[in-house]
Design an enzyme around this catalytic site. Structure first.
Site, PDB file in Angstrom:
ATOM      1  N   ARG A 195       0.837  -1.206   0.000  1.00 28.66           N
ATOM      2  CA  ARG A 195       0.000   0.000   0.000  1.00 28.66           C
ATOM      3  C   ARG A 195       0.867   1.248   0.000  1.00 28.66           C
ATOM      4  O   ARG A 195       1.973   1.246   0.546  1.00 28.66           O
ATOM      5  CB  ARG A 195      -0.909   0.019   1.223  1.00 28.66           C
ATOM      6  CG  ARG A 195      -1.983  -1.030   1.168  1.00 28.66           C
ATOM      7  CD  ARG A 195      -2.740  -1.095   2.484  1.00 28.66           C
ATOM      8  NE  ARG A 195      -3.598  -2.247   2.450  1.00 28.66           N
ATOM      9  CZ  ARG A 195      -4.869  -2.212   2.065  1.00 28.66           C
ATOM     10  NH1 ARG A 195      -5.432  -1.076   1.733  1.00 28.66           N
ATOM     11  NH2 ARG A 195      -5.589  -3.309   2.031  1.00 28.66           N
ATOM     12  N   THR A 206      -0.321  -3.765   7.309  1.00 29.00           N
ATOM     13  CA  THR A 206      -1.234  -4.196   6.244  1.00 29.00           C
ATOM     14  C   THR A 206      -2.682  -3.984   6.683  1.00 29.00           C
ATOM     15  O   THR A 206      -2.977  -4.021   7.874  1.00 29.00           O
ATOM     16  CB  THR A 206      -1.038  -5.684   5.893  1.00 29.00           C
ATOM     17  OG1 THR A 206      -1.914  -6.030   4.819  1.00 29.00           O
ATOM     18  CG2 THR A 206      -1.304  -6.604   7.069  1.00 29.00           C
ATOM     19  N   ALA A 207      -3.525  -3.768   5.716  1.00 23.31           N
ATOM     20  CA  ALA A 207      -4.962  -3.738   5.997  1.00 23.31           C
ATOM     21  C   ALA A 207      -5.640  -4.897   5.282  1.00 23.31           C
ATOM     22  O   ALA A 207      -6.844  -4.884   5.051  1.00 23.31           O
ATOM     23  CB  ALA A 207      -5.580  -2.404   5.583  1.00 23.31           C
ATOM     24  N   SER A 208      -4.842  -5.861   4.887  1.00 26.87           N
ATOM     25  CA  SER A 208      -5.327  -7.097   4.311  1.00 26.87           C
ATOM     26  C   SER A 208      -6.203  -6.844   3.090  1.00 26.87           C
ATOM     27  O   SER A 208      -5.780  -6.221   2.135  1.00 26.87           O
ATOM     28  CB  SER A 208      -6.050  -7.889   5.404  1.00 26.87           C
ATOM     29  OG  SER A 208      -6.348  -9.178   4.980  1.00 26.87           O
ATOM     30  N   HIS A 209      -7.428  -7.284   3.150  1.00 33.38           N
ATOM     31  CA  HIS A 209      -8.354  -7.221   2.015  1.00 33.38           C
ATOM     32  C   HIS A 209      -9.147  -5.914   1.946  1.00 33.38           C
ATOM     33  O   HIS A 209      -9.983  -5.756   1.072  1.00 33.38           O
ATOM     34  CB  HIS A 209      -9.335  -8.385   2.114  1.00 33.38           C
ATOM     35  CG  HIS A 209     -10.150  -8.338   3.375  1.00 33.38           C
ATOM     36  ND1 HIS A 209      -9.628  -8.761   4.580  1.00 33.38           N
ATOM     37  CD2 HIS A 209     -11.388  -7.876   3.615  1.00 33.38           C
ATOM     38  CE1 HIS A 209     -10.561  -8.573   5.515  1.00 33.38           C
ATOM     39  NE2 HIS A 209     -11.628  -8.035   4.954  1.00 33.38           N
TER      40      HIS A 209
END
Length: 134
Positions: A51, A101-104
């Site tokens: 990101r 991370t914010a994953s999905h």
């Protein structure tokens, strides 16, 4: 503690919209508390996703952990996947890991996944308690 009442502590991680809910100051404070929690002599694997906000949040994690304990060994692994972080925590016999991370979630979000020994996941509520305590 600037992160109180932001609703960023979720069931399995910490996440929010960047930079309004989750930003470098918030991440620094959480990482600082995790450095205290893991303690002197601990080994922590630190990684990030791709990101746009992850590089600066990654640096905030590194600064937060290291400012607490100069003798915490940080494995700065850079851009990796979350499963790779879990693998490295085990392979390196680390005391924990922090993944930016914010994953999905959509691109305007970012967050932290934090694990303990053997890559055991820590819940957002557990992280919140440690952050308040430390």
């Amino acid at each position: 503690m600037i992160y109180m009442d932001l609703g960023i502590f979720k069931a399995y991680d910490v996440r929010g919209k960047y930079p309004d809910e989750l930003n470098e100051r918030v991440v620094f404070q959480i990482a600082e508390a995790m450095g205290k929690y893991f303690g002197a002599g601990s080994k922590i694997v630190i990684g990030r996703d791709a990101r746009l906000s992850s590089p600066s949040l990654y640096e905030a994690v590194l600064e937060g952990v290291k400012c607490q304990m100069s003798n915490v060994k940080c494995f700065e692994v850079g851009m990796i996947t979350t499963p790779m972080l879990y693998f490295l925590v085990n392979k390196l016999k680390a005391d924990g890991g922090i993944m930016v991370t914010a994953s999905h979630n959509p691109k305007e979000y970012n967050g932290l996944k934090i694990v303990g020994k053997k890559a055991a996941p820590m819940s957002g509520k557990e992280i919140e308690k440690l952050a308040i305590k430390n």
